[in-house]
Structure formats: structure tokens, C-alpha cells
Design an enzyme around this catalytic site. Structure first.
Site: not given
Ligand SMILES: C=C(O[C@@H]1C=C(C(=O)O)C=C[C@H]1O)C(=O)O
Length: 359
Positions: A258, A260
Site C-alpha cells: 500500500t 500512503f
């Protein structure tokens, strides 16, 4: 096995080295304090400088410690040095144990103070209201794609992106018990359910329901309170909420990662280590629009690392485009491309330029 008399000279050497490291770290902190005094009430956190420090450490490292390890150690040293200037407060989607909290720690180190918020909206609002210095928010996952809510929030926020964090995501199935008997429900964030869907379809008993909740930390918290529930969450959440691991690494894609964004009231100057710029563009719904949006970048040889459309929320079937490009918005070729883009579209927002993730 070596006897202690053989270890002793090395241990004596290590003691002497530790003393030097300690003195040097404190000297470093004194310089950081002096820099903090020169900065006065201004911004203390300088992401471009931190990226330069980490990049340089990796370049000059001769081992045997791996580059990634020395970078992690220096990440923590910088975190402590920055706290000597002024400790930072980082808002994140909580509760404790979420991947967003792990991303915040990875980026700012453990001397930063993290503040849990119930939603990504709330975490952004806290920084907008200057009750926290920065927010870390999930933007996209390699398996499941963009986090729509974060993208939507970027459209109107006055905050600027000043950094990115890339985190490898391992999901675990966590529960109060060490077996699946009596399991009725699995809680997880919707993104985690999607990232583990093949594993869940194959391994969960048929009558078990999957329920999406606000975060993986919240899922683990619920599982710690409900005896018939399990959660999909991180190793950190397993430890915080004292849950057993029924299954490890249940994400479907082996490289599940992921990305961010870090946002605050701050423009970042070019780092020289490799920057990225995030843009939001809206354009009339006409033939050739996409081509006209991309052409200025193609002509200037600027590479696009993300191109995503979302409903604009202003008219039916109208879209805004989220574009990430390589380079800083102050670079001459990017300024020229942005000027050209402004000639063809109604709305161009530079959400921020920032150093690419180094660790
Ligand atoms: C010391 C400084 O302040 C902070 C701490 C840094 C460090 O410890 O190296 C680097 C950048 C800033 O976030 C600086 O601006 O150089």
C-alpha cells in the site's frame, strides 16, 4: 561453542564503539537543536532533507549491514533528533494497530506522537484545524487499486502532499482462540477483505460472514471483545489486542503493498533524490480530452506514475483525474507542461511535490 575469554575482546571493542556512537548521536542531536533554534517558529520537519540523508546513508554504506537496515536505523536517529527540535504529532486512521499507523511510524520514526482518528476524513480535518502537524492517509493498494475516499478528500483540502510511504502489507486472521470452531464473523476493512478474497473463499467455513468495518485496527479491537469473531489485521494489531494468529500472510498477492501520502501545510523544495508531483485535473467531457490532458507531459518527456479518474461529484458522468508525475512542480519542464495543461483544462490543482519513498 566459543568460551567467554574469546568473546571478551570483541565485547570490549563493542562497549568502546557504543560509547562513541552515543557521543556522536548526542552531538548530532545538538546540531539538530541548533538548527531548530534557527528555524524559530517555522516548519521543523524537512522531508527533502530527510530523503537526502537517507539516500546518502544508503549510498555510502559499505556493509556488512544491509542498506535497508542502516536506512531504518538512521530513520530512527533522525526521528529522535527532530523531536529535540520539536516533537511532531501525526494524525492517522485508527484505532492503534492499523497499517496507517505502521506507515506513520515507518515514515516519521518512533519519536513522533501518533493520534488515532475514527476516519480518514477526521485525520485530515485534525491537520486542517492545526491540531496535528501531518496526516498519513492510504491512497492506493497494489492489489485493490485506489482508496476512493482519500482521493475525493484531496480535491478540496488546503493541505499539500509532502511525502509518500510505501508499506508491504501482510494480513493475518486473528482471533481470541487458536481454532475456527464457533467462528461466526470476520471483521476487516473493505480493502483487506478484497485483498484476501481468494483465501477467504477457500478457507473460511461457509456460514461465516465477512463484515467490513472502518479499519483493520477496529476489526482487531472488535475481535478482542467478541468471542465468535475474527479479524483480518496486522502483526502489530495481534500484539496490541492480544489475539491468536489463526493464519498468517493470507493476502492473495505475494507483493501486496500500500502507498500512503503524507500531508501538511507545507511546500517541499526539490530534494535532488527523485521527486514526484501529484495533480488533480478536471476537463470537459469532450472527444479528445484524455489525449489533451496527457500530451503536455508526453511532449516534455515527463513520465506518469499514476493516472486515475473519479466521478467529480459535480455533474453526472463528469470526472476528475488524479495524475502523478515524476519531477518537482518547480522544474522548468514541469512548469511548462502545467502551463500548457492550464490552457486546455478548467482546473489544475498541484496537490504537492515530494521526495519518493526512500525506505
Ligand atoms: C536537522 C534538521 O531538522 C530535521 C531533522 C533532520 C535530521 O535529523 O537530519 C533532517 C531534517 C529535518 O526534518 C534539518 O532541517 O536539517
Amino acid at each position: 561453542m566459543a568460551d567467554d575469554s574469546q568473546l571478551l575482546p570483541h565485547r570490549n571493542a563493542i562497549d568502546a564503539i557504543d560509547q562513541q556512537i552515543l557521543q556522536l548521536m548526542n552531538q548530532r542531536a545538538q546540531h539538530a537543536r541548533a538548527i531548530g533554534e534557527l528555524k524559530g517558529t517555522g516548519v521543523v520537519y524537512r522531508p527533502e532533507r530527510e530523503a537526502q540523508v537517507l539516500q546518502r546513508i544508503k549510498q555510502i554504506n559499505t556493509g556488512p549491514l544491509p542498506d535497508e537496515s542502516v536506512a531504518r536505523l538512521f530513520r530512527e536517529i533522525m526521528s529522535e533528533c527532530l523531536a529535540v527540535e520539536r516533537p511532531l504529532t501525526i494524525a492517522y486512521l485508527g484505532p492503534q494497530g492499523t497499517f496507517t499507523q505502521l506507515a506513520a511510524m515507518k515514515h516519521f520514526g518512533h519519536a513522533a506522537h501518533t493520534v488515532a482518528c475514527p476516519t480518514v476524513d477526521e485525520s485530515m480535518r485534525l491537520v486542517e484545524a492545526r491540531q496535528a502537524d501531518y496526516v498519513v492517509a492510504p491512497i492506493e493498494n497494489s492489489t485493490e487499486g485506489s482508496v476512493g475516499r482519500t482521493l475525493d478528500l484531496l480535491v478540496n483540502t488546503p493541505l499539500k502532499v509532502c511525502g509518500e510511504v510505501v508499506l508491504r502489507i501482510h494480513h493475518h486472521l486473528l482471533c481470541q482462540h487458536n481454532h475456527m470452531n464457533d467462528l461466526q464473523v470476520v471483521y476487516a476493512h473493505a480493502q483487506a477483505l478484497a485483498q484476501c478474497q481468494r483465501w477467504l473463499a477457500k478457507n473460511l467455513p461457509e456460514n461465516v460472514r465477512c463484515v467490513a468495518v472502518s479499519s483493520n485496527g477496529e476489526a482487531a479491537r472488535l475481535a478482542s471483545e467478541q468471542s465468535h469473531a475474527a479479524a483480518i489485521a496486522s502483526q502489530a494489531a495481534a500484539e496490541i489486542y492480544q489475539l491468536h494468529k489463526l493464519a498468517s500472510n493470507i493476502e492473495d498477492e505475494p507483493n501486496n503493498t500500500t502507498r500512503f501520502l503524507v500531508l501538511g501545510y507545507q511546500d517541499t523544495t526539490p530534494s535532488g533524490t527523485g521527486d514526484k508531483t501529484s495533480l488533480i485535473v478536471s476537463a470537459p467531457n469532450r472527444a479528445g480530452t484524455l489525449h489533451r490532458l496527457i500530451a503536455p507531459f508526453t511532449q516534455a518527456g515527463i513520465s506518469l506514475t499514476k493516472f486515475e479518474s473519479r466521478p467529480s461529484h459535480t455533474g453526472l458522468w463528469e470526472y476528475v483525474f488524479f495524475i502523478d508525475i515524476e519531477g518537482h512542480h518547480l522544474d522548468a519542464n514541469i512548469q511548462a507542461a502545467l502551463n500548457e495543461l492550464r490552457d486546455v483544462t478548467g482546473f489544475v490543482k498541484v496537490v504537492g511535490s515530494y521526495p519518493m519513498a526512500v525506505i
